[in-house]
Scaffold this active site. Structure first.
Site, mmCIF file in Angstrom:
data_model
loop_
_atom_site.group_PDB
_atom_site.id
_atom_site.type_symbol
_atom_site.label_atom_id
_atom_site.label_comp_id
_atom_site.label_asym_id
_atom_site.label_seq_id
_atom_site.Cartn_x
_atom_site.Cartn_y
_atom_site.Cartn_z
ATOM 1 N N ARG A 130 0.795 -1.230 0.000
ATOM 2 C CA ARG A 130 0.000 0.000 0.000
ATOM 3 C C ARG A 130 0.827 1.279 0.000
ATOM 4 O O ARG A 130 0.277 2.367 0.149
ATOM 5 C CB ARG A 130 -0.977 -0.019 1.175
ATOM 6 C CG ARG A 130 -1.868 -1.235 1.139
ATOM 7 C CD ARG A 130 -3.073 -1.166 2.039
ATOM 8 N NE ARG A 130 -3.938 -2.298 1.754
ATOM 9 C CZ ARG A 130 -3.882 -3.486 2.372
ATOM 10 N NH1 ARG A 130 -3.023 -3.684 3.345
ATOM 11 N NH2 ARG A 130 -4.686 -4.458 2.024
ATOM 12 N N SER A 189 0.967 -7.667 9.822
ATOM 13 C CA SER A 189 -0.214 -8.337 9.268
ATOM 14 C C SER A 189 -0.185 -9.808 9.684
ATOM 15 O O SER A 189 0.877 -10.343 9.990
ATOM 16 C CB SER A 189 -0.208 -8.273 7.740
ATOM 17 O OG SER A 189 -0.162 -6.945 7.290
ATOM 18 N N GLY A 191 -3.505 -11.411 11.028
ATOM 19 C CA GLY A 191 -4.580 -11.613 12.005
ATOM 20 C C GLY A 191 -5.370 -12.895 11.833
ATOM 21 O O GLY A 191 -6.067 -13.326 12.750
ATOM 22 N N TRP A 251 -2.435 -4.070 10.806
ATOM 23 C CA TRP A 251 -1.988 -4.316 9.425
ATOM 24 C C TRP A 251 -2.143 -3.138 8.469
ATOM 25 O O TRP A 251 -1.601 -3.164 7.367
ATOM 26 C CB TRP A 251 -2.672 -5.553 8.860
ATOM 27 C CG TRP A 251 -4.165 -5.540 8.764
ATOM 28 C CD1 TRP A 251 -5.031 -6.044 9.677
ATOM 29 C CD2 TRP A 251 -4.963 -5.049 7.687
ATOM 30 N NE1 TRP A 251 -6.319 -5.880 9.236
ATOM 31 C CE2 TRP A 251 -6.309 -5.279 8.029
ATOM 32 C CE3 TRP A 251 -4.682 -4.430 6.461
ATOM 33 C CZ2 TRP A 251 -7.371 -4.910 7.188
ATOM 34 C CZ3 TRP A 251 -5.729 -4.064 5.638
ATOM 35 C CH2 TRP A 251 -7.053 -4.298 6.000
ATOM 36 N N ASN A 269 -8.993 -7.984 14.081
ATOM 37 C CA ASN A 269 -9.832 -8.909 14.837
ATOM 38 C C ASN A 269 -9.035 -9.627 15.916
ATOM 39 O O ASN A 269 -7.876 -9.972 15.718
ATOM 40 C CB ASN A 269 -10.433 -9.964 13.887
ATOM 41 C CG ASN A 269 -9.358 -10.793 13.198
ATOM 42 O OD1 ASN A 269 -8.721 -10.328 12.263
ATOM 43 N ND2 ASN A 269 -9.138 -12.018 13.658
ATOM 44 N N ASP A 320 -14.986 -10.690 12.193
ATOM 45 C CA ASP A 320 -13.814 -10.151 11.495
ATOM 46 C C ASP A 320 -13.969 -8.654 11.219
ATOM 47 O O ASP A 320 -13.513 -8.148 10.194
ATOM 48 C CB ASP A 320 -13.522 -10.910 10.188
ATOM 49 C CG ASP A 320 -12.149 -10.568 9.634
ATOM 50 O OD1 ASP A 320 -11.251 -10.258 10.441
ATOM 51 O OD2 ASP A 320 -11.973 -10.588 8.405
ATOM 52 N N ASP A 322 -12.283 -6.027 11.805
ATOM 53 C CA ASP A 322 -11.003 -5.426 12.174
ATOM 54 C C ASP A 322 -11.200 -3.942 12.501
ATOM 55 O O ASP A 322 -11.940 -3.244 11.802
ATOM 56 C CB ASP A 322 -10.014 -5.506 10.993
ATOM 57 C CG ASP A 322 -9.528 -6.927 10.735
ATOM 58 O OD1 ASP A 322 -9.937 -7.841 11.465
ATOM 59 O OD2 ASP A 322 -8.737 -7.094 9.795
ATOM 60 N N ARG A 344 -15.019 -1.137 9.893
ATOM 61 C CA ARG A 344 -15.507 -2.343 9.213
ATOM 62 C C ARG A 344 -16.916 -2.698 9.685
ATOM 63 O O ARG A 344 -17.726 -3.242 8.942
ATOM 64 C CB ARG A 344 -14.569 -3.522 9.522
ATOM 65 C CG ARG A 344 -13.269 -3.536 8.761
ATOM 66 C CD ARG A 344 -13.305 -4.428 7.549
ATOM 67 N NE ARG A 344 -13.106 -5.831 7.830
ATOM 68 C CZ ARG A 344 -11.936 -6.470 7.769
ATOM 69 N NH1 ARG A 344 -10.844 -5.812 7.462
ATOM 70 N NH2 ARG A 344 -11.849 -7.769 7.988
HETATM 71 CA CA CA Z 1 -9.097 -9.764 9.998
#
Ligand code: CA
Length: 588
Positions: A130, A189, A191, A251, A269, A320, A322, A344
């Site tokens: 990213r 990252s 999770g 992440w 999460n 999930d 996050d 989310r």
């Molecule tokens: Ca996740």
């Protein structure tokens, strides 16, 4: 004549200054300095708002492509980078942990760096990156095997390369690193593999670790190589040993609020997804099963790595949801310093910037099933019947009751950054209207293996669209306008003082909207899906706009009924750069 003298003087001065390249001042002034983009977020507040108004509603139809740059090779997949613009060069990261330096005027490659990735990396959700960071003479970026690399800005040569965590345990890295006061700050990252979320700060010059801050209670932080303090209080909100593999991946990286000298990181999460293994009780019994600090936003002291405040969006999270989505700093219409974040879980939160305290929350997607609202303290009002059931309650103990949950696990909004406009005072939120059937299963932790304890099928909530770009008034939560898109939106948004809102679609269109009405004023077909992040800058008195095109990311990997909406889309990997030619700036 004057210009020549200034250039000579500037050259002499630069030669005498010890630190060349991007400075702390450059990072602080990134939004105001329209000739460069040296932060992820187009300014430390992550507003993605440019004060440039050369390009505006009246002349945007005259925006033309000036060059396109192909990432080449056989490696395509999702291109989620935000270009950085500095000293005549564009720096981008690409899928599979690649970096490119491109001549800003001609679009020609200056150098390319390919990280040599080992076999067995475990990225959960495509091989994306990213973006990077620039500080001094270095370009920094993270790799899929969970390393942070410093490259020479001019040559792409490696200056140092450090391990963030063990990729064999499921750790990886995809976010843009953050620079604050000589430190390079990273999250992690993984999770979905029972890793432990952490924030790390390193000396930007040497790569040496300065502090670490795990974000799950019970874990110890470090400062200058020694243990510092425990995160939270052991077993205050986690049962038994579950905290040891408790998730909370940081992440999406973080941001830095200079006004309060605070790093803000979001956490993913709690692991596993099956929440009954982490909390057998009900959420009305205090916060004993909240699983801090997963699914939260955390304020951190950049000097010490100590946690200053936290705000948990989804206690005892089980869908999930996050809590990683970006936190944008802004000033509201009454002059209050605020943070805003579109979670989310489907709610748009406003927090107080000083201490992270809850101010308000309103739904930004239509059909939230898991909570009926957010109470005055910021805590969700759970709808218990819509919590995926406990497998232990099933006759065979193997599958808990199936529930339909909306948003689905990919969220009312995922990683793709929203933008704030100083022009309108509104946020522009790339959201998705979808849900899922979800159920829980038994699971035990195994290093390097998926640690979910859940099964799911994602599905659209509406026939005609999943994607929904929304203009939202943060003071009232009111929806000002909406653009519906058939495929899920997965790219970033940018606003400008020229009254424009830019974003792209998986169908390949790069679009400029009127920030007040949502009218589409201009679009360009880029040839592959857009999941990247636009930027704009000024060069030689002309305004430029760039976006990377290259379909991928998490959406095409997760199947379900959503797959039908996206399975015809082609991959790619091209940076498009547009400009408004000087002679057409006044025309309309
Ligand atoms: Ca996740």
């Amino acid at each position: 004549m004057n210009r020549f003298i200034i250039a000579v003087v500037a050259g002499v001065m630069t030669a005498g200054v010890a630190q060349a390249g991007v400075t702390e001042d450059d990072l602080n002034n990134d939004q105001a300095n329209t000739s460069q983009v040296v932060t992820n977020g187009m300014g430390r507040h992550l507003q993605r708002y440019s004060p440039l108004d050369t390009l505006n509603k009246d002349n945007v139809q005259n925006l033309f492509p000036v060059w396109a740059f192909s990432l080449g090779g056989e490696k395509q997949r999702g291109q989620e980078t935000q270009p950085l613009i500095y000293d005549g060069v564009m720096y981008i990261t690409g899928s599979y942990s690649r970096v490119y330096a491109i001549d800003l005027k001609t679009g020609e490659e200056i150098w390319q760096y390919d990280a040599r990735l080992p076999e067995g990396i475990l990225p959960c959700c495509d091989v994306v990156n990213r973006g990077g960071a620039i500080y001094g003479d270095n370009f920094y970026f993270g790799t899929l095997d969970a390393r942070i690399v410093a490259l020479d800005l001019k040559t792409g040569d490696v200056k140092w390369r450090k391990k963030i965590a063990d990729y064999k345990a499921g750790y990886s890295y995809t976010a843009a690193p953050l620079i604050v006061d000589g430190l390079v700050i990273t999250g992690n990252s993984g999770g979905e593999f029972g890793i432990v979320g952490e924030v790390q700060a390193r000396n930007a010059e040497t790569g040496e670790l300065v502090w670490t801050r795990p974000v799950i209670e019970g874990h110890m932080g470090t400062l200058n190589g020694e243990e510092s303090t425990m995160t939270g209080e052991l077993n205050a909100t986690w049962p038994g040993d579950m905290w040891k593999t408790g998730g909370g991946a940081t992440w999406l990286g973080g941001s830095y609020d200079h006004d309060t000298d605070t790093l803000v990181f979001g956490t993913g999460n709690p692991a596993p997804w099956n929440s009954h293994l982490r909390n057998a009780g009900t959420p009305t019994e205090g916060n004993a099963g909240d699983n801090l600090y997963a699914a939260s936003r955390i304020g951190i002291d950049p000097a010490s790595g100590e946690i200053k405040w936290h705000f948990q969006t989804t206690p005892r999270e089980g869908w999930d949801y996050d809590g990683v989505n970006e936190v944008v700093a802004y000033t509201d219409r009454d002059g209050n310093k605020r943070f805003a974040t579109a979670d989310r879980n489907g709610f748009f939160y406003v927090l107080n910037r000083e201490d992270g305290k809850f101010v308000s929350a309103t739904p930004f997607v239509k059909d939230i099933t898991w909570a009926s609202g957010i109470d005055d303290t910021g805590r969700p009002i759970f709808i218990e019947d819509n919590r995926p059931g406990n497998p232990a309650d099933a006759a065979d103990g193997k599958k808990g009751s199936v529930v339909f949950s909306s948003p689905g696990f990919l969220g009312g909004k995922n990683w793709m950054p929203m933008a704030f406009s100083q022009n309108t005072g509104n946020f522009y939120v790339p959201s998705n209207e979808w849900g899922m059937d979800i159920w829980n299963e038994p699971i035990t932790y195994k290093k390097g293996a998926a640690y979910l304890g859940s099964g799911f099928t994602i599905k659209p909530n509406y026939e005609d669209h999943i994607g929904s770009l929304k203009a939202i008034d943060p003071d009232t939560g009111e929806l000002k306008w909406e653009f519906k898109n058939e495929a899920p939106l997965w790219g970033g948004v940018m606003t400008t003082a020229g009254g424009l809102v830019f974003t792209g679609t998986p169908e390949g269109k790069f679009i400029a909207f009127d920030d007040e009405t949502g009218e589409q004023l201009w679009s360009f077909q880029t040839g592959s899906g857009i999941v990247g992040q636009p930027v704009t800058w000024e060069m030689d008195g002309e305004q430029y706009v760039s976006i990377i095109s290259g379909w991928g990311g998490a959406v095409p990997l997760w199947g379900g009924e959503v797959a039908k909406k996206v399975n015809y889309l082609n991959q790619g990997g091209t940076v498009w750069t547009f400009k408004l030619p000087k002679q057409l700036a006044a025309a309309n």
